[in-house]
Design an enzyme around this catalytic site. Structure first.
Site, PDB file in Angstrom:
ATOM      1  N   CYS A   1      67.520  61.269  24.260  1.00 46.02           N
ATOM      2  CA  CYS A   1      67.178  61.656  22.886  1.00 46.02           C
ATOM      3  C   CYS A   1      67.233  60.472  21.922  1.00 46.02           C
ATOM      4  O   CYS A   1      66.348  60.314  21.068  1.00 46.02           O
ATOM      5  CB  CYS A   1      68.093  62.782  22.404  1.00 46.02           C
ATOM      6  SG  CYS A   1      69.842  62.498  22.737  1.00 46.02           S
TER       7      CYS A   1
ATOM      8  N   HIS B   1      70.495  62.971  15.402  1.00 44.55           N
ATOM      9  CA  HIS B   1      71.027  61.629  15.586  1.00 44.55           C
ATOM     10  C   HIS B   1      70.459  60.713  14.507  1.00 44.55           C
ATOM     11  O   HIS B   1      69.286  60.835  14.126  1.00 44.55           O
ATOM     12  CB  HIS B   1      70.635  61.066  16.951  1.00 44.55           C
ATOM     13  CG  HIS B   1      71.234  61.780  18.112  1.00 44.55           C
ATOM     14  ND1 HIS B   1      72.292  62.651  18.011  1.00 44.55           N
ATOM     15  CD2 HIS B   1      70.898  61.732  19.442  1.00 44.55           C
ATOM     16  CE1 HIS B   1      72.600  63.104  19.221  1.00 44.55           C
ATOM     17  NE2 HIS B   1      71.772  62.572  20.095  1.00 44.55           N
TER      18      HIS B   1
END
Length: 336
Positions: free
Chosen positions: A128, A241
């Site tokens: 990711c 994130h």
């Protein structure tokens, strides 16, 4: 439009739940669908206008299915992905199991779509944190060639899974009530803290997560000459994130040209107006498809350097959406 038989492995996990939502949202052309799992076997789940029961994995689970969307961890994927592929089911795997295998494409559809053409039954979805970084790196590398990348990440607990989300909630509640926070998922308290490691430490002192970013970026961009160093940090955020990325290029790249390049890149949204406190934030990116880029500015410490701040939903674009976009790309290119 032709419809496809789709099987989801890990259908009740955090990414599996997102798989189901996105398939419906994007009107993916589904004929039959099968949900596979372990802890929720026998549970009936609503999927559009039908109910689908979670089944255990069997030797013939993939027979008659065209596409397998996998998010059940590397160990399980290593055990069954080849068997699924041999059954005629093309696996798009969200674990780390196959990413660096030479015969397995590692794909971000906006970056290296043509790599899916040489798949042999398995296509890997990148990490990711790598996905959201390579999207803005690609147009910059094409324009002025990247020499070196220094990245520090601030990663949400959802990257560890549902149990980590629960742990953050419980620890926060405990601390606010004056209790000692209980630890089980992480070795240290995550609430009101930052943990300077993700995954396990390697012999070179880096963590496995950091080396994923290094190795996967080179594979996706198809350039081993790029120097990359990473520090990955877990922070008490549920979703999305964030990354601070410093890029050194062969030729000078002005911030305004960088913004122009990124604005014209599919899957990227620019939020960059610091004077009015506009820059990418995790709370704003949650649940969104795009990768958000801001704080684009020169690095005045070197001749050809630029800094940026990158934020994206790690469960959505960083996992489920990118996986489904790979499946859509296979259909678009007529290779399934």
């Amino acid at each position: 439009m032709k419809k496809y038989n789709v099987v989801i492995l890990g259908a009740t996990g955090a990414v599996g739940i997102e798989f189901r939502k996105i398939l419906i949202e994007r009107k993916f052309p589904i004929n039959n669908i099968r949900f596979l799992g372990s802890s929720s076997v026998g549970k009936a789940i609503d999927f559009g206008n039908r109910k689908v029961e979670v089944e255990p994995v069997k030797d013939d689970s993939f027979k008659g299915f065209d596409i397998g969307l996998f998010s059940a961890g590397a160990t399980i994927s290593k055990q069954i992905a080849r068997n699924a592929a041999d059954s005629g089911c093309v696996v798009v795997d969200n674990s780390s199991a196959w990413r660096m295998e030479p015969d397995v494409p590692l794909v971000v559809p906006e970056v290296n779509p043509d790599d899916i053409k040489w798949h042999k039954g398995i296509i890997a979805n990148p990490n990711c944190s790598t996905i959201q970084m390579v999207l803005p790196l690609k147009p910059i590398h094409d324009a002025v060639k990247i020499k070196r990348v220094v990245v520090s990440t601030y990663q949400a607990v959802s990257g560890t899974g549902v149990k980590a989300i629960d742990e953050l909630t419980k620890q926060t509640k405990d601390i606010l009530e004056g209790k000692e926070p209980r630890k089980s998922v992480y070795p240290h308290q995550i609430a009101f803290n930052a943990l300077p490691f993700i995954d396990v430490f390697m012999p070179n002192g880096y963590t496995k997560e950091e080396m994923k970013m290094v190795d996967e970026t080179k594979k996706i961009l198809g350039d081993d000459s790029i120097k990359i160093t990473a520090t990955t940090v877990r922070v008490p955020v549920y979703y999305c994130h964030s990354e601070s990325v410093n890029i050194e290029t062969e030729r000078r790249l002005e911030p305004e040209y960088a913004k122009e390049l990124l604005s014209n890149t599919k899957g990227i949204s620019i939020i960059d107006d610091p004077a009015h406190d506009h820059y990418p934030l995790a709370v704003d990116a949650a649940g969104k498809d795009d990768v958000y880029v801001g704080r684009i500015r020169r690095d005045d410490s070197i001749p050809n350097g630029i800094n940026m701040w990158i934020v994206s939903d790690n469960i959505r674009k960083g996992a489920a959406l990118n996986t489904i976009q790979i499946a859509e790309l296979m259909i678009e290119k007529g290779i399934i």
